[in-house]
Scaffold this motif. Structure first.
Motif, mmCIF file in Angstrom:
data_model
loop_
_atom_site.group_PDB
_atom_site.id
_atom_site.type_symbol
_atom_site.label_atom_id
_atom_site.label_comp_id
_atom_site.label_asym_id
_atom_site.label_seq_id
_atom_site.Cartn_x
_atom_site.Cartn_y
_atom_site.Cartn_z
ATOM 1 N N GLY A 64 0.791 -1.121 0.080
ATOM 2 C CA GLY A 64 0.015 0.012 -0.120
ATOM 3 C C GLY A 64 0.989 1.104 -0.138
ATOM 4 O O GLY A 64 1.967 1.335 -0.105
ATOM 5 N N GLN A 65 0.174 2.366 0.392
ATOM 6 C CA GLN A 65 0.879 3.553 0.245
ATOM 7 C C GLN A 65 2.073 3.770 1.541
ATOM 8 O O GLN A 65 1.801 3.106 2.524
ATOM 9 C CB GLN A 65 -0.114 4.918 0.815
ATOM 10 C CG GLN A 65 0.514 6.177 0.446
ATOM 11 C CD GLN A 65 -0.515 7.298 0.764
ATOM 12 O OE1 GLN A 65 -1.267 7.085 1.246
ATOM 13 N NE2 GLN A 65 0.095 8.645 0.415
ATOM 14 N N ARG A 66 3.171 4.231 1.279
ATOM 15 C CA ARG A 66 4.245 4.219 2.157
ATOM 16 C C ARG A 66 4.559 5.684 2.076
ATOM 17 O O ARG A 66 4.744 6.325 1.048
ATOM 18 C CB ARG A 66 5.423 3.622 1.793
ATOM 19 C CG ARG A 66 5.145 2.119 1.863
ATOM 20 C CD ARG A 66 6.191 1.144 1.754
ATOM 21 N NE ARG A 66 6.537 0.886 0.483
ATOM 22 C CZ ARG A 66 7.708 0.091 0.060
ATOM 23 N NH1 ARG A 66 8.524 -0.506 0.937
ATOM 24 N NH2 ARG A 66 8.094 -0.104 -1.328
ATOM 25 N N PHE A 67 4.928 6.169 3.204
ATOM 26 C CA PHE A 67 5.293 7.615 3.432
ATOM 27 C C PHE A 67 6.295 7.807 4.654
ATOM 28 O O PHE A 67 6.125 7.322 5.646
ATOM 29 C CB PHE A 67 4.302 8.743 3.379
ATOM 30 C CG PHE A 67 3.049 8.533 4.439
ATOM 31 C CD1 PHE A 67 2.963 8.989 5.625
ATOM 32 C CD2 PHE A 67 2.078 7.522 4.006
ATOM 33 C CE1 PHE A 67 2.207 8.710 6.430
ATOM 34 C CE2 PHE A 67 1.103 7.063 4.754
ATOM 35 C CZ PHE A 67 1.051 7.946 6.051
ATOM 36 N N PHE A 68 7.360 8.738 4.453
ATOM 37 C CA PHE A 68 8.316 8.957 5.462
ATOM 38 C C PHE A 68 7.979 10.112 6.136
ATOM 39 O O PHE A 68 7.820 11.427 5.598
ATOM 40 C CB PHE A 68 9.694 8.873 4.790
ATOM 41 C CG PHE A 68 11.050 8.782 5.708
ATOM 42 C CD1 PHE A 68 11.149 7.392 6.369
ATOM 43 C CD2 PHE A 68 11.686 9.818 6.107
ATOM 44 C CE1 PHE A 68 12.278 7.507 7.156
ATOM 45 C CE2 PHE A 68 12.726 9.779 7.079
ATOM 46 C CZ PHE A 68 12.920 8.483 7.480
ATOM 47 N N THR A 69 8.138 10.107 7.551
ATOM 48 C CA THR A 69 7.991 11.648 8.139
ATOM 49 C C THR A 69 8.811 11.497 9.372
ATOM 50 O O THR A 69 8.968 10.583 10.142
ATOM 51 C CB THR A 69 6.398 11.501 8.611
ATOM 52 O OG1 THR A 69 6.380 12.564 9.367
ATOM 53 C CG2 THR A 69 6.071 10.195 9.551
ATOM 54 N N LYS A 70 9.150 12.797 9.490
ATOM 55 C CA LYS A 70 9.986 13.037 10.725
ATOM 56 C C LYS A 70 9.195 13.865 11.919
ATOM 57 O O LYS A 70 9.622 13.826 13.000
ATOM 58 C CB LYS A 70 11.299 13.930 10.192
ATOM 59 C CG LYS A 70 12.251 13.075 9.559
ATOM 60 C CD LYS A 70 13.672 13.750 9.309
ATOM 61 C CE LYS A 70 14.644 13.056 8.714
ATOM 62 N NZ LYS A 70 16.045 13.574 8.699
ATOM 63 N N ASN A 71 7.984 14.546 11.287
ATOM 64 C CA ASN A 71 7.367 15.305 12.339
ATOM 65 C C ASN A 71 6.241 14.300 13.118
ATOM 66 O O ASN A 71 6.356 13.376 12.495
ATOM 67 C CB ASN A 71 6.586 16.383 11.540
ATOM 68 C CG ASN A 71 7.173 17.498 10.792
ATOM 69 O OD1 ASN A 71 8.411 17.787 11.082
ATOM 70 N ND2 ASN A 71 6.809 17.753 9.570
ATOM 71 N N PRO A 72 6.276 14.703 14.450
ATOM 72 C CA PRO A 72 5.229 13.962 15.280
ATOM 73 C C PRO A 72 3.803 13.743 14.493
ATOM 74 O O PRO A 72 3.247 14.789 13.822
ATOM 75 C CB PRO A 72 4.959 14.746 16.392
ATOM 76 C CG PRO A 72 6.253 15.462 16.602
ATOM 77 C CD PRO A 72 6.843 15.945 15.060
ATOM 78 N N PRO A 73 3.360 12.810 14.462
ATOM 79 C CA PRO A 73 2.061 12.485 13.524
ATOM 80 C C PRO A 73 0.976 13.310 14.092
ATOM 81 O O PRO A 73 1.026 13.403 15.673
ATOM 82 C CB PRO A 73 1.732 11.077 13.459
ATOM 83 C CG PRO A 73 3.172 10.457 13.801
ATOM 84 C CD PRO A 73 3.975 11.394 14.491
ATOM 85 N N PRO A 74 0.027 13.572 13.499
ATOM 86 C CA PRO A 74 -1.064 14.087 13.969
ATOM 87 C C PRO A 74 -1.862 13.435 14.854
ATOM 88 O O PRO A 74 -2.003 12.228 14.973
ATOM 89 C CB PRO A 74 -2.160 14.271 12.884
ATOM 90 C CG PRO A 74 -1.530 14.534 11.573
ATOM 91 C CD PRO A 74 -0.175 13.674 11.984
#
Length: 298
Positions: A64-74
């Protein structure tokens, strides 16, 4: 109805526990959370401690969709620790720090890979470890990575540095070296120098540049993850691969004896027995007595 559970006094809503995340093995989200809570937590938390975490999220599984994040998630709970990690694009940026089992289970419920830098939150940009990411270009495999790892181990030992290995959880191998606190740019320069040496000494096997056209049949010795802004898959994290592979610590005997790629593939279900047999093979990374000092620049 979303189940509510209590972890170390924190109430957590754990969602979609029956959802199959890894179709190849039928592994459900509930089984993923069980791996983190019951198998990996002790060792994984030791390597996450006091390090800002980046997440590769794959909520619908690896296909499925994959995404990289450094910010704290909502929706990050107020009790999850964050730390300031300012950078040129956002001077107010913060990142999550996973310090305890409740925070680990909150993050795991988001379905993530855990990635961490080579430095700790209270000393940004000051590395306490060095990493080499050995990435094979087909038809090379982890078998060729092991040959390169053995060369690097000896070369590092010549400079008084100890190296420890883990699978990437994908195709390759990671070498990690505990260091006395050292500016990341100096670590990067030293690691680049060793990559250059490896390419010279093992010309038929090693490439140090990222250019795809140069990589078929060779092992890319990636030293770039020592840069202060870069991260590496944390030991014991699950990966977003067709099966629930783990970035698993391995012994030097296993590296030396590897003759087939499947010999260094470990799934979530393998890790309980390995931890019982070996303990945390990467424990020396968090032992200050094992930390080495980079040699003076030549």
């Amino acid at each position: 109805m979303t189940p509510i559970t209590e972890v170390e006094g924190r109430r957590l809503a754990l969602s979609n526990l029956d959802k199959v995340l890894y179709p190849a093995t039928g592994t459900t989200k509930g089984e993923v959370l069980h791996y983190y809570a019951a198998t990996a937590a002790g060792a994984l938390l030791a390597h996450l401690r006091n390090r800002p975490v980046s997440f590769l999220r794959y909520p619908d599984g690896p296909d499925g969709q994959r995404f990289f994040t450094k910010n704290p998630p909502p929706g990050t709970p107020s009790w999850v620790r964050t730390t300031a990690v300012p950078h040129h694009e956002d001077k107010q940026a913060r990142q999550v720090v996973v310090q305890d089992l409740a925070s680990l289970m909150w993050a795991a419920n988001l379905v993530v890979e855990f990635h961490t830098p080579q430095w700790q939150a209270d000393a940004p940009g000051i590395a306490d470890r060095m990493v080499f990411d050995l990435d094979p270009g087909a038809p090379a495999t982890v078998v060729e990575c092991c040959a390169v790892a053995l060369w690097l181990r000896e070369r590092l030992a010549a400079d008084g540095l100890l190296a420890y290995g883990k699978t990437s959880g994908s195709k390759g191998l990671h070498l990690l070296v505990p260091l006395e606190p050292t500016p990341a740019d100096r670590v990067s320069a030293y690691a680049k120098g060793l990559a250059v040496e490896a390419e010279q000494e093992l010309a038929e096997l090693v490439v140090r540049r990222m250019t795809r056209a140069l990589r078929p049949g060779k092992v890319f010795v990636d030293f770039s993850q020592n840069a202060a802004a870069k991260t590496t898959a944390t030991p014991y994290t699950l990966r977003a691969r067709p099966e629930p592979t783990v970035s698993a610590p391995v012994t030097w005997a296993e590296i030396d004896e590897c003759r087939a790629p499947g010999k260094l593939v470990f799934l979530a279900g393998d890790m309980g027995a390995r931890l019982k047999r070996y303990g945390d093979l990467l424990g020396p990374l968090i032992d200050p007595d094992r930390a080495g000092r980079l040699p003076s620049a030549r």
